[in-house]
Write an enzyme that holds these catalytic residues in place. Structure first.
Site, mmCIF file in Angstrom:
data_model
loop_
_atom_site.group_PDB
_atom_site.id
_atom_site.type_symbol
_atom_site.label_atom_id
_atom_site.label_comp_id
_atom_site.label_asym_id
_atom_site.label_seq_id
_atom_site.Cartn_x
_atom_site.Cartn_y
_atom_site.Cartn_z
ATOM 1 N N HIS A 25 0.880 -1.138 -0.052
ATOM 2 C CA HIS A 25 0.013 -0.179 0.017
ATOM 3 C C HIS A 25 0.908 1.284 -0.089
ATOM 4 C CE1 HIS A 25 -3.618 2.369 0.524
ATOM 5 N NE2 HIS A 25 -3.066 3.207 1.285
ATOM 6 N N GLU A 60 -9.656 -9.637 6.712
ATOM 7 C CA GLU A 60 -10.865 -9.147 6.283
ATOM 8 C C GLU A 60 -11.072 -7.728 6.375
ATOM 9 O OE1 GLU A 60 -10.304 -11.072 8.725
ATOM 10 O OE2 GLU A 60 -11.193 -9.995 10.556
HETATM 11 C C1 GAR Z 1 1.140 0.910 -6.249
HETATM 12 O O1 GAR Z 1 1.611 2.177 -5.906
HETATM 13 C C2 GAR Z 1 0.468 0.298 -5.259
HETATM 14 O O2 GAR Z 1 1.135 0.393 -3.883
HETATM 15 C C3 GAR Z 1 -0.693 0.692 -5.267
HETATM 16 O O3 GAR Z 1 -0.937 0.675 -6.709
HETATM 17 C C4 GAR Z 1 -0.084 0.950 -7.281
HETATM 18 C C5 GAR Z 1 0.131 0.019 -8.469
HETATM 19 O O4 GAR Z 1 1.329 0.091 -9.202
HETATM 20 N N1 GAR Z 1 -1.690 -0.199 -4.641
HETATM 21 C C6 GAR Z 1 -2.792 0.125 -3.877
HETATM 22 O O5 GAR Z 1 -3.244 1.282 -3.820
HETATM 23 C C7 GAR Z 1 -3.551 -0.827 -3.219
HETATM 24 N N2 GAR Z 1 -4.558 -0.029 -2.327
HETATM 25 P P1 GAR Z 1 2.080 -1.028 -10.183
HETATM 26 O O6 GAR Z 1 0.917 -1.543 -10.819
HETATM 27 O O7 GAR Z 1 2.810 -0.288 -11.000
HETATM 28 O O8 GAR Z 1 2.695 -2.012 -9.188
#
Ligand code: GAR
Length: 199
Positions: free
Chosen positions: A110, A148
């Site tokens: 995250h 969960e």
């Molecule tokens: C990343 O920054 C990840 O931490 C975030 O989405 C991006 C995906 O990038 N995830 C979230 O926000 C989950 N809540 P990527 O497809 O280039 O790895």
């Protein structure tokens, strides 16, 4: 025996790439054997194919319900004998029906320091926009186990990253990825795979 890892993705897959690149160095106790996406044509699939990793696309819309979507995921994961599931930019929430089957076996990355800017609605650039709107001077990334509670599972690793004057969500996202996510996620994957030993 290396643990069999499935990576679940929805988009560009830079975190998937970091995991692929870490194989044989940081990531030694596990091997990525499967990439699953919930978004048809996600660029992450190209990264998987280039690395010779099997891919599956599972579309909720086609399956008709969250329950059917999660059942399909379980079926595929079982077929491939998966030990560890890594959510790497997987932009859909999994319910307890799914998470309870894999206690301490699902990791998520995250892009903030949980418990800030997390939970439902906080994903991707929205997280960085929220950090900028709030005016924090430090943000970062968190790798945690998935249970969960959305973004509420036990924290495995965190790394702080500065917010700098003039940052846009895109600039901040890139810095958080480079300085935190792409480093933390392979390390955390290794820690979890190694800790399972022969289990
Ligand atoms: C990343 O920054 C990840 O931490 C975030 O989405 C991006 C995906 O990038 N995830 C979230 O926000 C989950 N809540 P990527 O497809 O280039 O790895």
């Amino acid at each position: 025996m290396k643990k069999r890892i499935a990576v679940l993705v929805s988009g560009g897959g830079t975190n998937l790439q970091a995991l692929i690149d870490a194989q044989g160095s940081t990531l030694n106790s596990g091997e990525i054997v499967l990439v699953i996406t919930n978004v048809a044509g996600a660029y992450a699939l190209e990264r998987a194919k280039k690395a010779g990793i099997a891919t599956e696309t599972v579309l909720k819309k086609e399956l008709g319900s969250q329950a059917a979507f999660e059942e399909k995921l379980v079926e595929i994961l079982e077929t491939h004998g998966i030990d560890i599931i890594i959510l790497a930019g997987f932009m859909t929430i999994l319910t307890e029906n799914f998470t309870s089957r894999y206690p301490k076996r699902i990791l998520n990355v995250h892009p903030s320091l949980i418990p800030s800017f997390c939970g439902e609605g906080f994903y991707g650039l929205r997280v960085h926009q929220a950090a900028l709107d709030y005016g924090v001077k430090v943000t970062g990334a968190t790798v945690h186990f998935v249970n969960e509670l959305c973004d509420g599972g036990e924290i495995i690793a965190q790394k702080a990253v500065p917010v700098l004057p003039g940052d846009t969500p895109e600039i901040l996202q890139r810095r958080v990825m480079e300085q935190a996510e792409w480093i933390l996620l392979p390390q955390a994957a290794e820690t979890v795979c190694a800790s399972l030993g022969g289990k």
